[in-house]
Design an enzyme around this catalytic site. Sequence first.
Site, mmCIF file in Angstrom:
data_model
loop_
_atom_site.group_PDB
_atom_site.id
_atom_site.type_symbol
_atom_site.label_atom_id
_atom_site.label_comp_id
_atom_site.label_asym_id
_atom_site.label_seq_id
_atom_site.Cartn_x
_atom_site.Cartn_y
_atom_site.Cartn_z
ATOM 1 N N LYS B 78 2.498 18.230 -87.837
ATOM 2 C CA LYS B 78 3.534 19.138 -87.475
ATOM 3 C C LYS B 78 3.468 19.652 -86.079
ATOM 4 O O LYS B 78 2.523 19.728 -85.511
ATOM 5 C CB LYS B 78 3.141 20.563 -88.266
ATOM 6 N N SER B 153 7.599 26.119 -93.881
ATOM 7 C CA SER B 153 8.313 25.584 -92.423
ATOM 8 C C SER B 153 7.819 24.158 -92.231
ATOM 9 O O SER B 153 8.165 23.392 -91.261
ATOM 10 C CB SER B 153 7.813 26.332 -91.363
ATOM 11 N N SER B 177 3.988 28.140 -95.725
ATOM 12 C CA SER B 177 4.556 26.834 -95.148
ATOM 13 C C SER B 177 4.265 25.750 -95.362
ATOM 14 O O SER B 177 4.716 24.599 -94.944
ATOM 15 C CB SER B 177 4.911 27.083 -93.618
#
Lengths: 96, 478
Positions: B78, B153, B177
């Site tokens: 990420k 996210s 997330s």
Amino acid sequence: MPSQDEIKHIAKLARLDLKEEEIEKLTRDLNLILDYIKLLNEAKEDKEIELSENNFLSSFREDEVREPDLEEKENIIKNFPDKEEKFIRVKKVFYD
Amino acid sequence: MIENLTIKKIKEYLDKKEFSIEEIINYYLKKIEEKDKEINAFLEINYDLVLEEAKKIQKKFNSKDNNLRLLGIPIAIKDNILVKGYHCTAASKILENYLAPYDATVIKKLKSEGAIILGKTNLDEFAMGSSTENSAFKITRNPLNLEYVPGGSSGGSAAAVSADFCPVALGSDTGGSIRQPAAFCGIVGLKPTYGSVSRYGLIAFASSLDQIGPLSKNVEDAKIIFDVIKGKDEKDSTSLEYLSQTDLEKIKSKKVKIGIPNEFFGQGLDERIKDSINNLIQKLEKEGFSFQEISLPYSKYALACYYIVATSEASSNLARYDGIKYGFSKTFSQTDEIKNLMDVYLKSRGEGFGKEVKRRIMLGTYSLSSGYYEAYYSKAKKIQFLIKKDFENAFQKVDFIFTPTSPFFPFKIGEKVDNPLSMYLSDIYTVPINLAGLPAISLPLKDKVDNFYPALQIIGPHFSEDSLFYLSNFIENV
């Protein structure tokens, strides 16, 4: 519930430059969200509450100098937006 | 047959010399090149760097220096986790050109076990969001149905694993997330116990809630990654020595009790998700597990509590993006003259941050400001304590807690992006877990609905990841 003036004040505290439309929208959004958050006032706090939550032992390290990784230092300097040699250049901090 | 590989399968192929590391990496890179323009899971890939790494790792493999746990395994990261040699943008204009000066501790650990970093994946800006629509750069699409969001996210990481661009990925979880995008993309996601994985090198959102964790196709791979990345790090003073709190004998003998909190199965939950979980419960009861209704009364305040606590911390953590040390810097403008230092701050941040980020910074600043601190922040902290206590009490009676991960199936791209409160409700079942610092895993269940899978969230006491893995693995095979 925050007014547009309060929102402008908060934006200054948060160092955010907001356009007029942004201020209007944010005032609406924040009012909606804060309205939901009013829910918290319903919650009963009749029990013993400790706000200090950490049972961690002190996590400080010894106060001794540790040499930085030179490559890392170079990489950090590379990211300065406005630099002169290894210094960051900024607008003057003290006003007249 | 290189398709939907797991870590175990890759290792088998490599050990039997059926494929080389370069062949496996090339397979994934080719797939990304062909399909990622539809999905947009990745923000940055450096093909040359990856192939170079693959060659180096192949040498290591050939030299019998191959006791490493992740030798040759590709992993997507990420883009709020620093990887040297790549940008780290947090999907924000304010960090668009920021080059990571060092590797995050978790990256160091993965590399030391022979893993190959494949690239950086898309996210909601500064990890603030539940759909990855708040990225300043791209919109990631759900591989299960391209018109739908992948969740957020960590939407890029979830999409990458779901689209088989890599077997595993790293994400971060502050209010759901990792778990929610895992649920939306039909894969496994773990949010570890707070403190069990170092946050050094993770761009901070809410420091008392953030945790890095794995996204994978199965539970076994999540465990392998977790075992590599966990552990105390002297560079993260909130990290702890991982001491597993698990009674494997108890679970193996099925003498465990599983709690079903009524607050998580009420109004707002899609009936099909509820039914799917109930079906599983019946199957598990037949296998000998026992279930018990429990109550987590303060959980109904968790979302409100989270949106004060997390945004307050964020308003502080994001103060560092000021156009001075790094990132987008507005020091000169043709039209509005940047007259002084204050203007640099105001304009750099005003232009560099996206809508959702500004919204949350404002909410946090308001909650902490003079006159409101007691009513909002202090109050929220008190409720957080009571939410934690609810879980503590529950774990006196039960060993695990089952809830849905998400109240609904994925929504269409654009559907909720203009309605912040509606978007925030996506996290209603996940945020209480972050507030309590507990570990939780999201598992896809098998009853497919259209293109999607209902997802189960299993919550355990602190440091019970090994039990969670065991139980989840059992459920995968039931």
